[in-house]
Write an enzyme that holds these catalytic residues in place. Structure first.
Site, PDB file in Angstrom:
ATOM      1  N   ASP A 106      28.178  40.963  45.182  1.00  0.00           N
ATOM      2  CA  ASP A 106      28.296  39.938  46.216  1.00  0.00           C
ATOM      3  C   ASP A 106      29.646  39.234  46.129  1.00  0.00           C
ATOM      4  O   ASP A 106      30.284  39.216  45.078  1.00  0.00           O
ATOM      5  CB  ASP A 106      27.222  38.856  46.023  1.00  0.00           C
ATOM      6  CG  ASP A 106      25.823  39.412  46.140  1.00  0.00           C
ATOM      7  OD1 ASP A 106      25.647  40.408  46.842  1.00  0.00           O
ATOM      8  OD2 ASP A 106      24.923  38.826  45.510  1.00  0.00           O
ATOM      9  N   TYR A 107      29.993  38.586  47.215  1.00  0.00           N
ATOM     10  CA  TYR A 107      31.249  37.820  47.321  1.00  0.00           C
ATOM     11  C   TYR A 107      31.449  36.898  46.114  1.00  0.00           C
ATOM     12  O   TYR A 107      32.522  36.821  45.538  1.00  0.00           O
ATOM     13  CB  TYR A 107      31.145  37.004  48.616  1.00  0.00           C
ATOM     14  CG  TYR A 107      32.387  36.257  49.012  1.00  0.00           C
ATOM     15  CD1 TYR A 107      33.509  36.948  49.470  1.00  0.00           C
ATOM     16  CD2 TYR A 107      32.417  34.856  48.961  1.00  0.00           C
ATOM     17  CE1 TYR A 107      34.642  36.257  49.856  1.00  0.00           C
ATOM     18  CE2 TYR A 107      33.553  34.166  49.355  1.00  0.00           C
ATOM     19  CZ  TYR A 107      34.662  34.870  49.797  1.00  0.00           C
ATOM     20  OH  TYR A 107      35.780  34.188  50.179  1.00  0.00           O
TER      21      TYR A 107
END
Ligand code: URA
Length: 248
Positions: A106-107
């Protein structure tokens, strides 16, 4: 777009002849590009052109590369982003091959991410049939009870489907949070975050520290390096030239 280079250089890069010799071959009418004999030195070609020497097709050897990156927060792990955010490729400069990340982080998730141009390797690592085990360190809100830990281990229902059994260990208790080591074999979207959320302990910080037996080691956030052949084989599940039973 693939880079175009002079025909004689291309022939040399394919290992078919030295550049000087390639020029002689072109002059002698021994080289065809896309079915047409070429005697002009100025022509440029790329890997998508069909180049033949003495009627035999030649191809550039594709070099397979494997890179490990310590992904910092604030980067998407795709090769481009419609929202214009920074991607992990912005961190890996000077690599000629067209690499892409194996799976996703994820980011905001940090830690170990592999990038490669080896589609077979990427498939092996991420295919549900032989998913490699991945180790995460998750700081979660509050202190999970024994029963919350048990639920995480057993599997929690996400999108109507239980997660596979996981290895979960409480490694540290902090003032308002706790640190868990979580090992999963699947790669469902935001899996660790959603698992922890489902048992009432949202993730505050998430880092991947290992993929199979490959550990992040002391790579600093944003740093990357080429993997050794031995490391590639560790992830691929090959030991001393033989596949291992678990693929790890
Ligand atoms: N699980 C998550 O929730 N996020 C990741 O980036 C990886 C696993």
């Amino acid at each position: 777009m693939e880079e175009k280079i002079r025909l004689q250089k291309y022939i040399a890069q394919c290992g078919a002849a030295s550049r000087r010799r390639a020029e002689e071959m072109i002059k002698a009418g021994r080289v065809r590009v896309n079915g047409k004999t070429v005697t002009d030195m100025g022509i440029t070609v790329s890997g998508s052109d069909r180049v033949e020497v003495d009627g035999k097709p030649i191809k550039k050897e594709k070099k397979l590369v494997y890179i490990m990156l310590n992904k910092p927060a604030g980067y998407v792990s795709t090769v481009s982003d419609p929202q214009g955010r920074k991607t992990v490729l912005d961190l890996v400069k000077g690599v000629e091959e067209r690499i892409y990340p194996v799976g996703r982080l994820d980011y905001d998730t940090t830690g170990l991410l592999i990038l490669t141009n080896d589609g077979d390797f990427a498939y092996r690592c991420t295919h549900p049939g032989h998913e490699t085990r991945k180790t995460y360190i998750a700081e979660v809100k509050g202190l999970p009870s024994k029963s919350a830990l048990r639920r995480l281990r057993k599997g929690v229902v996400l999108d109507d489907m239980p997660t596979h059994p996981a290895e979960v260990e409480l490694v540290e208790i902090r003032e308002n949070s706790a640190v868990l080591k979580i090992i999963i074999h699947e790669g469902r979207k935001r899996q660790v975050r959603r698992m922890c959320e489902a048992v009432g302990h949202p993730v505050l910080d998430l880092k991947r520290i290992a993929i199979g037996k490959l550990s992040l080691g002391n790579l600093q956030p944003g740093e990357w390096r080429y993997m050794t052949q031995q490391e590639v084989e560790l992830v691929r599940g090959i030991k001393n030239g033989k596949p291992t039973e678990t693929g790890e």
